[in-house]
Structure formats: structure tokens, C-alpha cells
Design a protein around this motif. Structure first.
Motif, PDB file in Angstrom:
ATOM      1  N   LEU A  41      71.205  53.330   6.226  1.00  0.00           N
ATOM      2  CA  LEU A  41      71.025  53.653   4.803  1.00  0.00           C
ATOM      3  C   LEU A  41      71.600  52.554   3.916  1.00  0.00           C
ATOM      4  O   LEU A  41      70.992  52.129   2.944  1.00  0.00           O
ATOM      5  CB  LEU A  41      71.718  54.970   4.451  1.00  0.00           C
ATOM      6  CG  LEU A  41      71.022  56.266   4.883  1.00  0.00           C
ATOM      7  CD1 LEU A  41      71.909  57.457   4.574  1.00  0.00           C
ATOM      8  CD2 LEU A  41      69.691  56.432   4.163  1.00  0.00           C
ATOM      9  N   LYS A  42      72.791  52.104   4.285  1.00  0.00           N
ATOM     10  CA  LYS A  42      73.477  51.108   3.453  1.00  0.00           C
ATOM     11  C   LYS A  42      72.814  49.734   3.511  1.00  0.00           C
ATOM     12  O   LYS A  42      73.054  48.881   2.657  1.00  0.00           O
ATOM     13  CB  LYS A  42      74.948  51.008   3.855  1.00  0.00           C
ATOM     14  CG  LYS A  42      75.764  52.215   3.381  1.00  0.00           C
ATOM     15  CD  LYS A  42      77.175  52.199   3.900  1.00  0.00           C
ATOM     16  CE  LYS A  42      77.922  53.450   3.453  1.00  0.00           C
ATOM     17  NZ  LYS A  42      79.232  53.581   4.084  1.00  0.00           N
ATOM     18  N   SER A  43      71.952  49.549   4.509  1.00  0.00           N
ATOM     19  CA  SER A  43      71.271  48.245   4.606  1.00  0.00           C
ATOM     20  C   SER A  43      70.043  48.175   3.693  1.00  0.00           C
ATOM     21  O   SER A  43      69.463  47.119   3.511  1.00  0.00           O
ATOM     22  CB  SER A  43      70.843  47.984   6.050  1.00  0.00           C
ATOM     23  OG  SER A  43      69.791  48.868   6.417  1.00  0.00           O
ATOM     24  N   LEU A  44      69.644  49.320   3.116  1.00  0.00           N
ATOM     25  CA  LEU A  44      68.470  49.331   2.239  1.00  0.00           C
ATOM     26  C   LEU A  44      68.847  48.833   0.841  1.00  0.00           C
ATOM     27  O   LEU A  44      69.928  49.133   0.348  1.00  0.00           O
ATOM     28  CB  LEU A  44      67.906  50.752   2.101  1.00  0.00           C
ATOM     29  CG  LEU A  44      67.425  51.464   3.368  1.00  0.00           C
ATOM     30  CD1 LEU A  44      66.919  52.852   3.011  1.00  0.00           C
ATOM     31  CD2 LEU A  44      66.335  50.672   4.060  1.00  0.00           C
ATOM     32  N   ASP A  45      67.925  48.109   0.210  1.00  0.00           N
ATOM     33  CA  ASP A  45      68.177  47.768  -1.191  1.00  0.00           C
ATOM     34  C   ASP A  45      67.936  49.017  -2.044  1.00  0.00           C
ATOM     35  O   ASP A  45      67.303  49.981  -1.593  1.00  0.00           O
ATOM     36  CB  ASP A  45      67.270  46.620  -1.640  1.00  0.00           C
ATOM     37  CG  ASP A  45      65.795  46.990  -1.571  1.00  0.00           C
ATOM     38  OD1 ASP A  45      65.282  47.561  -2.535  1.00  0.00           O
ATOM     39  OD2 ASP A  45      65.173  46.721  -0.520  1.00  0.00           O
ATOM     40  N   GLU A  46      68.424  49.000  -3.271  1.00  0.00           N
ATOM     41  CA  GLU A  46      68.405  50.209  -4.109  1.00  0.00           C
ATOM     42  C   GLU A  46      66.989  50.746  -4.323  1.00  0.00           C
ATOM     43  O   GLU A  46      66.751  51.945  -4.212  1.00  0.00           O
ATOM     44  CB  GLU A  46      69.057  49.920  -5.475  1.00  0.00           C
ATOM     45  CG  GLU A  46      69.104  51.157  -6.366  1.00  0.00           C
ATOM     46  CD  GLU A  46      69.855  50.920  -7.676  1.00  0.00           C
ATOM     47  OE1 GLU A  46      70.020  51.885  -8.437  1.00  0.00           O
ATOM     48  OE2 GLU A  46      70.255  49.769  -7.948  1.00  0.00           O
ATOM     49  N   GLN A  47      66.026  49.850  -4.602  1.00  0.00           N
ATOM     50  CA  GLN A  47      64.672  50.314  -4.893  1.00  0.00           C
ATOM     51  C   GLN A  47      64.050  51.012  -3.689  1.00  0.00           C
ATOM     52  O   GLN A  47      63.426  52.065  -3.807  1.00  0.00           O
ATOM     53  CB  GLN A  47      63.791  49.141  -5.335  1.00  0.00           C
ATOM     54  CG  GLN A  47      62.416  49.569  -5.871  1.00  0.00           C
ATOM     55  CD  GLN A  47      62.501  50.618  -6.975  1.00  0.00           C
ATOM     56  OE1 GLN A  47      63.118  50.388  -8.001  1.00  0.00           O
ATOM     57  NE2 GLN A  47      61.896  51.779  -6.765  1.00  0.00           N
ATOM     58  N   THR A  48      64.228  50.412  -2.505  1.00  0.00           N
ATOM     59  CA  THR A  48      63.664  51.021  -1.299  1.00  0.00           C
ATOM     60  C   THR A  48      64.324  52.368  -1.031  1.00  0.00           C
ATOM     61  O   THR A  48      63.654  53.354  -0.710  1.00  0.00           O
ATOM     62  CB  THR A  48      63.832  50.083  -0.077  1.00  0.00           C
ATOM     63  OG1 THR A  48      63.206  48.841  -0.374  1.00  0.00           O
ATOM     64  CG2 THR A  48      63.229  50.677   1.174  1.00  0.00           C
ATOM     65  N   THR A  86      88.094  58.554  -6.947  1.00  0.00           N
ATOM     66  CA  THR A  86      89.401  57.902  -6.878  1.00  0.00           C
ATOM     67  C   THR A  86      90.309  58.600  -5.882  1.00  0.00           C
ATOM     68  O   THR A  86      90.906  57.973  -5.000  1.00  0.00           O
ATOM     69  CB  THR A  86      90.068  57.883  -8.274  1.00  0.00           C
ATOM     70  OG1 THR A  86      89.104  57.400  -9.211  1.00  0.00           O
ATOM     71  CG2 THR A  86      91.256  56.950  -8.284  1.00  0.00           C
ATOM     72  N   GLU A  87      90.398  59.921  -5.992  1.00  0.00           N
ATOM     73  CA  GLU A  87      91.221  60.717  -5.056  1.00  0.00           C
ATOM     74  C   GLU A  87      90.395  61.196  -3.858  1.00  0.00           C
ATOM     75  O   GLU A  87      90.939  61.809  -2.942  1.00  0.00           O
ATOM     76  CB  GLU A  87      91.801  61.954  -5.772  1.00  0.00           C
ATOM     77  CG  GLU A  87      92.663  61.646  -6.997  1.00  0.00           C
ATOM     78  CD  GLU A  87      93.957  60.960  -6.608  1.00  0.00           C
ATOM     79  OE1 GLU A  87      94.536  61.319  -5.555  1.00  0.00           O
ATOM     80  OE2 GLU A  87      94.369  60.034  -7.332  1.00  0.00           O
ATOM     81  N   GLY A  88      89.072  60.987  -3.920  1.00  0.00           N
ATOM     82  CA  GLY A  88      88.192  61.528  -2.883  1.00  0.00           C
ATOM     83  C   GLY A  88      87.648  62.869  -3.346  1.00  0.00           C
ATOM     84  O   GLY A  88      88.392  63.724  -3.814  1.00  0.00           O
ATOM     85  N   ALA A  97      83.810  54.276  -0.334  1.00  0.00           N
ATOM     86  CA  ALA A  97      83.307  53.664   0.909  1.00  0.00           C
ATOM     87  C   ALA A  97      81.968  54.279   1.341  1.00  0.00           C
ATOM     88  O   ALA A  97      81.222  53.677   2.111  1.00  0.00           O
ATOM     89  CB  ALA A  97      84.338  53.837   2.025  1.00  0.00           C
ATOM     90  N   ASP A  98      81.664  55.471   0.838  1.00  0.00           N
ATOM     91  CA  ASP A  98      80.405  56.146   1.206  1.00  0.00           C
ATOM     92  C   ASP A  98      79.222  55.709   0.356  1.00  0.00           C
ATOM     93  O   ASP A  98      78.080  56.057   0.655  1.00  0.00           O
ATOM     94  CB  ASP A  98      80.556  57.675   1.062  1.00  0.00           C
ATOM     95  CG  ASP A  98      81.527  58.261   2.081  1.00  0.00           C
ATOM     96  OD1 ASP A  98      81.330  57.999   3.279  1.00  0.00           O
ATOM     97  OD2 ASP A  98      82.471  58.959   1.670  1.00  0.00           O
ATOM     98  N   LEU A  99      79.479  54.970  -0.708  1.00  0.00           N
ATOM     99  CA  LEU A  99      78.395  54.671  -1.648  1.00  0.00           C
ATOM    100  C   LEU A  99      77.325  53.760  -1.047  1.00  0.00           C
ATOM    101  O   LEU A  99      77.622  52.765  -0.391  1.00  0.00           O
ATOM    102  CB  LEU A  99      78.947  54.015  -2.923  1.00  0.00           C
ATOM    103  CG  LEU A  99      79.837  54.901  -3.807  1.00  0.00           C
ATOM    104  CD1 LEU A  99      80.341  54.107  -5.008  1.00  0.00           C
ATOM    105  CD2 LEU A  99      79.079  56.145  -4.281  1.00  0.00           C
ATOM    106  N   ILE A 100      76.086  54.137  -1.297  1.00  0.00           N
ATOM    107  CA  ILE A 100      74.930  53.323  -0.910  1.00  0.00           C
ATOM    108  C   ILE A 100      74.485  52.577  -2.161  1.00  0.00           C
ATOM    109  O   ILE A 100      74.366  53.184  -3.233  1.00  0.00           O
ATOM    110  CB  ILE A 100      73.783  54.223  -0.399  1.00  0.00           C
ATOM    111  CG1 ILE A 100      74.223  54.971   0.862  1.00  0.00           C
ATOM    112  CG2 ILE A 100      72.523  53.418  -0.140  1.00  0.00           C
ATOM    113  CD1 ILE A 100      73.383  56.174   1.185  1.00  0.00           C
ATOM    114  N   ALA A 101      74.251  51.271  -2.032  1.00  0.00           N
ATOM    115  CA  ALA A 101      73.879  50.419  -3.179  1.00  0.00           C
ATOM    116  C   ALA A 101      74.900  50.567  -4.306  1.00  0.00           C
ATOM    117  O   ALA A 101      74.564  50.474  -5.480  1.00  0.00           O
ATOM    118  CB  ALA A 101      72.463  50.760  -3.674  1.00  0.00           C
ATOM    119  N   GLY A 102      76.161  50.832  -3.938  1.00  0.00           N
ATOM    120  CA  GLY A 102      77.247  50.916  -4.908  1.00  0.00           C
ATOM    121  C   GLY A 102      77.179  52.103  -5.842  1.00  0.00           C
ATOM    122  O   GLY A 102      77.926  52.197  -6.819  1.00  0.00           O
TER     123      GLY A 102
END
Length: 432
Positions: free
Chosen positions: A336-343, A362-364, A409-414
């Protein structure tokens, strides 16, 4: 010649009309032939792929392809196949579109070789911009009668109001003269003897051959290919989101790949001949194999692979295949994290979404809040607890327990986190 251009198009179902003598001309010498591309946008869409592929076959057969960008005619608009006049573009918009189309054509044709049949790119604005109306009417207009121009199908339909047409302006009426002059100009300056295009262009193309005959006492030729239709009658090249573009900024490689992958069996059998360069033997073997096991969708997969690599790249195909497996196959958060945002957004288009502040991370963010109170993705805290106890919840495709906390750390495309309940229920949370 490497192979017979006309025969190649015929077996692929890409030949509609051909003027007598064209085949003999092509057999006699390396011939320059052109197709025009309308710069109505800064990208071509897949409706333009057939003329591009025709030029690629033409070059492969040893002939010289000329790609003409209609910088001048784009300011007028072609009435062929249209029931209403299109919006006219200003010079700035047109220049942007011409640059975009030029960049795309360079991916398909060899413009840079020293070979006799290196492709050429021309823009009819270059020779039309200096032409005064008086000169054009005197030097060109006098060679064709209004009767001749009125007899063209594209003009007749508009003037008689067929198919809901609403008449035709003088601007559009002049289009065939402009296109005819392009052919004359290329004949006189580039020794170009053939114009090709879609079957709706036959009238405009033969106006050019007539102008060459009357004004230059020369012999020019015409050839058209059928317009692409789908077996179910819906329009080729359109999806629910509109046109399928060749520019991946407009249509991601993933969506492009999916368009071809989702064609019907009947269309795939037709399209694989027209949109790929696979040989007759390869295609016949593929069709036979597909008929043995239609559920494997071998034709669609091969078609989607070939066209995606031709228009984009092998890397784009690999990413599209990987993205396609994310919804249905086993994949990881790394995938999932390897995909660019649009895809990523294309893959999960239509999935229910919630928006939260990044401060939550911030705290989770605890899972009960993530599933219920904060997003309303599940109805209540107790529903959330039950789903977590049943081991039915995943974050970014990986199963998690009740004590899991979502962090940056879980964010995809930030920005995104993908929540999932069971196999098919997806929820997208964006953190802004």
C-alpha cells in the motif's frame, strides 16, 4: 519493405476505405503519409491510439510518417461526426495543447533517426499564420466549387439537420478547405502523397486529393480506418469518469490498465488485433487459449499489459498490476505504501471516508475511537470492540488487536490510513 502495410491493416480490421492505386504507390517507393491530430486538449486520449498505431505500422513498413498537429485548424473545429459547433481555443491554450500532444507523439514514433523514413512532426499553424484571407480565397478557394463541398456527408448532415444537428457556421464550413490545403502544402513541400484518418474523415481527405489534382496537377491518395465501437454499443474510450487519457496525470496508469482489463470477451478479441503489435499467429493462439478457459481472462490481461507498456512503461504496468491485486489479493502495508497518492485513491475510489486532524496521531489514535466515536465507521464502541475481538479488523491490510494505536508511521502517502472490516468492507481515514 519490411511487410505489406495494407495487408497488415486489413487482417487487423483496420481498413475502411482506400483510394484505388494506393497500394501500388506504396509498393513502388518509400512514401510519405500523414495523419492530423486535433489539439483540443494538452493530452490525446485512447481514441487517438488507432491513428498513432497506423503511423507506427506505416513506419514499420518502411514508409515515412508525418504527424500533423492542427494548430491552425484547431482554432476552427472539425464538423465531421459532430452535431454542434465546439468551443474555439485561444492561442495560449492552443500552444499548451500543441506542446502536450507533441510530447506524446514522440513516445510512439521515431523522429530522431537518420533513416530515410524518420517521422516528422509538423504544425499547420506554421504555414497558415502568414496566409491572408484574400490570398487564401484567391489561391485555394477558387479550385473547389461550393457544390463539391456541400456534397460531403459531414456538411450535408449538419445543413439538413440530421441527427439533431443545429446547422453549420461559415467557420466550420471552411474546415475542409483548410484540411485540403494542408495536404496540398505537404504534397508540394514534403512530397507527401497519402493522407490517412478515421472513416469520418474521408470527405475532408478526398478534398485534399482533389486540391492536389486541380492545383498541383498531381496524384495523391487516401486511406481511412473504421471508427472503434464496442460490442454493447457504448462509446469506446469513455469511462464513468469521462475520457481515458494517454497522460497519466489525467488518467492514472492503474485506471488505464483497468479500462483494458475490464473489456468484454468480444471487444478484447477485436481490440487485441488493433491495439497491439502481436503477430497473427500469437493472437490466434491467445484467442484459442482464451476460449478454453474464458474465466482466466487471458485476452484481457494480455491486451491490458501490451497497451499499458506501449503508452506508459513496464514499471507503470508492474505498479498497476500490484495495485489491482490489492483489493482482491493478499497484500501488505508495504504494498500500500509503495503506491503513489493518485493510484491509491483510484484503487479505493468510492470507499466511505472520514477526515481527522493529524493531531490525533501525536499520542496514537486508539482503535475504538478510530472505528466508532471519531469516524462513525462502525455504529458504536461496543460494535468496534466486538469486531476487534472477532479479529475482523485490519489497518493497512494487516490484522490488529484492540490495543493497537494508529500513529504517523501508518500513514500512506503521508495522509491516509486504510481500515478494513472482514474481507470487503473498506474505510478510508484521511489525516489533515
Amino acid at each position: 519493405m519490411a511487410y505489406n502495410f495494407v495487408e497488415e491493416l486489413k487482417w487487423r480490421g483496420m481498413m475502411h476505405d482506400i483510394m484505388p492505386g494506393t497500394e501500388e504507390q506504396l509498393a513502388e517507393e518509400v512514401t510519405a503519409g500523414y495523419i492530423g491530430f486535433d489539439p483540443t486538449a494538452d493530452s490525446l486520449h485512447i481514441g487517438s491510439l488507432i491513428p498513432i498505431i497506423v503511423l507506427m505500422h506505416f513506419q514499420k513498413a518502411g514508409h515515412k510518417p508525418i504527424a500533423l498537429i492542427g494548430g491552425a485548424t484547431g482554432m476552427i473545429g472539425d464538423p465531421s461526426g459532430k452535431s454542434a459547433e465546439r468551443n474555439l481555443l485561444d492561442e495560449e491554450a492552443l500552444a499548451k495543447n500543441v506542446a502536450g500532444v507533441k510530447g506524446q507523439l514522440e513516445r510512439f514514433l521515431d523522429f530522431n533517426s537518420d533513416a530515410e523514413n524518420a517521422a516528422e512532426l509538423v504544425n499547420n499553424y506554421d504555414w497558415m499564420k502568414e496566409f491572408s484571407l484574400i490570398d487564401f480565397v484567391r489561391d485555394i478557394g477558387k479550385h473547389l466549387t461550393v457544390n463539391y463541398m456541400m456534397a460531403k456527408e459531414s456538411v450535408k448532415k449538419r445543413i439538413t439537420g440530421e441527427d439533431g444537428a443545429d446547422g453549420m457556421s461559415f467557420t466550420e464550413f471552411t474546415y475542409q478547405l483548410f484540411q485540403g490545403y494542408d495536404f496540398l502544402h505537404l504534397y508540394e513541400n514534403k512530397n507527401c502523397k497519402l493522407q490517412m484518418g478515421g472513416s469520418d474523415q474521408w470527405g475532408n481527405i478526398t478534398t485534399g486529393t482533389e486540391l492536389v489534382r486541380r492545383k498541383a496537377q498531381g496524384k495523391a491518395y487516401a486511406m481511412t480506418c473504421p471508427l472503434i465501437t464496442k460490442a454493447d454499443g457504448t462509446k469506446f474510450g469513455k469511462s464513468e469518469g469521462g475520457n481515458i487519457w494517454l497522460d497519466k496525470e489525467r488518467t492514472s496508469a492503474y485506471k488505464f490498465y483497468q479500462y483494458w482489463l475490464n473489456t468484454s470477451d468480444e471487444d478484447a478479441e477485436n481490440f487485441i488485433k488493433k491495439f497491439t503489435f502481436l503477430t497473427k499467429e500469437e493472437i490466434e493462439a491467445l484467442i484459442a487459449e482464451h476460449k478454453e478457459a474464458p474465466h482466466m481472462r487471458l485476452l484481457q490481461k494480455r491486451l491490458a499489459e501490451e497497451v499499458t507498456v506501449m503508452v506508459h512503461s513496464q514499471e507503470d504496468l508492474d505498479n498497476a498490476v500490484k495495485a489491482s491485486s490489492i483489493l482482491f489479493g493478499k497484500s501488505t502495508s508495504e504494498d500500500l505504501k509503495s503506491l503513489d497518492e493518485q493510484t491509491f485513491l483510484d484503487v479505493f475510489e468510492g470507499v466511505p471516508q472520514a477526515e481527522l486532524s493529524k493531531d490525533e496521531l501525536t499520542e496514537g489514535l486508539d482503535m475504538i475511537g478510530a472505528l466508532a466515536a471519531k469516524t462513525n465507521l462502525l455504529g458504536s464502541n461496543s460494535d468496534a470492540r466486538r469486531a476487534l475481538k472477532e479479529n475482523a479488523i485490519s489497518v493497512n491490510k494487516e490484522k490488529i488487536k484492540e490495543d493497537y494505536k494508529i500513529t504517523a508511521a501508518d500513514l500512506i502517502a503521508g495522509k491516509y490510513v486504510l481500515l478494513q472490516r472482514g474481507k470487503k468492507n473498506y474505510y478510508l481515514v484521511s489525516f489533515v
